[in-house]
Design an enzyme around this catalytic site. Structure first.
Site, PDB file in Angstrom:
ATOM      1  N   HIS A 146      -8.526   2.042  -5.765  1.00 41.41           N
ATOM      2  CA  HIS A 146      -7.699   1.148  -4.945  1.00 41.41           C
ATOM      3  C   HIS A 146      -6.245   1.536  -5.115  1.00 41.41           C
ATOM      4  O   HIS A 146      -5.796   1.826  -6.236  1.00 41.41           O
ATOM      5  CB  HIS A 146      -7.893  -0.315  -5.345  1.00 41.41           C
ATOM      6  N   TYR A 184       0.796  -1.233   0.000  1.00 39.68           N
ATOM      7  CA  TYR A 184       0.000   0.000   0.000  1.00 39.68           C
ATOM      8  C   TYR A 184       0.830   1.285   0.000  1.00 39.68           C
ATOM      9  O   TYR A 184       0.269   2.372  -0.035  1.00 39.68           O
ATOM     10  CB  TYR A 184      -0.967  -0.009   1.193  1.00 39.68           C
TER      11      TYR A 184
HETATM   12  C1  DQA Z   1      -7.611  -1.826  -1.217  1.00 39.05           C
HETATM   13  C2  DQA Z   1      -7.644  -3.255  -1.755  1.00 39.05           C
HETATM   14  C3  DQA Z   1      -8.571  -4.130  -0.934  1.00 39.05           C
HETATM   15  O1  DQA Z   1      -8.602  -5.439  -1.466  1.00 39.05           O
HETATM   16  C4  DQA Z   1      -8.093  -4.180   0.499  1.00 39.05           C
HETATM   17  O2  DQA Z   1      -8.993  -4.940   1.284  1.00 39.05           O
HETATM   18  C5  DQA Z   1      -7.849  -2.846   1.083  1.00 39.05           C
HETATM   19  C6  DQA Z   1      -7.254  -1.798   0.267  1.00 39.05           C
HETATM   20  C7  DQA Z   1      -6.574  -0.945  -1.952  1.00 39.05           C
HETATM   21  O3  DQA Z   1      -6.645   0.266  -1.809  1.00 39.05           O
HETATM   22  O4  DQA Z   1      -5.694  -1.469  -2.631  1.00 39.05           O
HETATM   23  O5  DQA Z   1      -8.038  -2.638   2.279  1.00 39.05           O
HETATM   24  O6  DQA Z   1      -8.880  -1.235  -1.407  1.00 39.05           O
END
Ligand code: DQA
Length: 144
Positions: A99, A22
């Site tokens: 995302h 992330y």
């Molecule tokens: C997310 C991707 C999702 O699968 C995950 O559960 C998240 C973050 C992303 O920003 O990449 O919490 O939304």
């Protein structure tokens, strides 16, 4: 242009949460970047984060009276929440799903989104820039 940016569960932990997936930016840093980018686009930005599904549903409902566009990273609820999908489906303004990670390049369960069918578009895999790109897309939508 008024844009509501909603962040879902665990995104308050950005910075320390799985930084290899992330990135190392905190949510405060991402929000500050969005406010800066918003000023450049002459957009008013409000941000909201919650770990609670019901609170996210309420935030989406309240977008109706204020926002021209909703940008949402539904995080884990992307893959589970009919309630959030229903709230977005009922929203009279377009929604952009965001995302940080590329959800299609990860576990199989992340490949399904309850939100995508009711979103105007999806941006996935560009880290914090996913939000920046969503804001540019929002400006295009409003100026269309
Ligand atoms: C997310 C991707 C999702 O699968 C995950 O559960 C998240 C973050 C992303 O920003 O990449 O919490 O939304």
């Amino acid at each position: 242009m008024r844009v509501l940016v909603v962040h879902g569960p665990n995104l308050n932990m950005l910075g320390t949460r799985e930084p290899d997936i992330y990135g190392s930016k905190t949510l405060d840093q991402i929000n500050a970047m969005l406010l800066e980018e918003g000023a450049r686009l002459r957009a008013e930005i409000k941000t909201h984060q919650s770990n609670s599904e019901g609170e996210l549903v309420t935030a989406v409902q309240q977008a109706a009276g204020w926002a021209d566009v909703l940008i949402i990273n539904p995080a884990g609820y992307t893959h589970t929440s009919v309630a959030l999908r229903d709230a977005i489906a009922a929203l009279p303004v377009p929604t952009i799903e965001v995302h940080l990670s590329n959800v299609y390049a990860r576990e199989d369960f992340r490949r399904h989104s309850y939100i995508s069918p009711v979103a105007r578009g999806v941006i996935s895999g560009f880290g914090a820039d996913s939000y920046r790109l969503a804001l540019i897309a929002a400006a295009r939508l409003v100026n269309e």
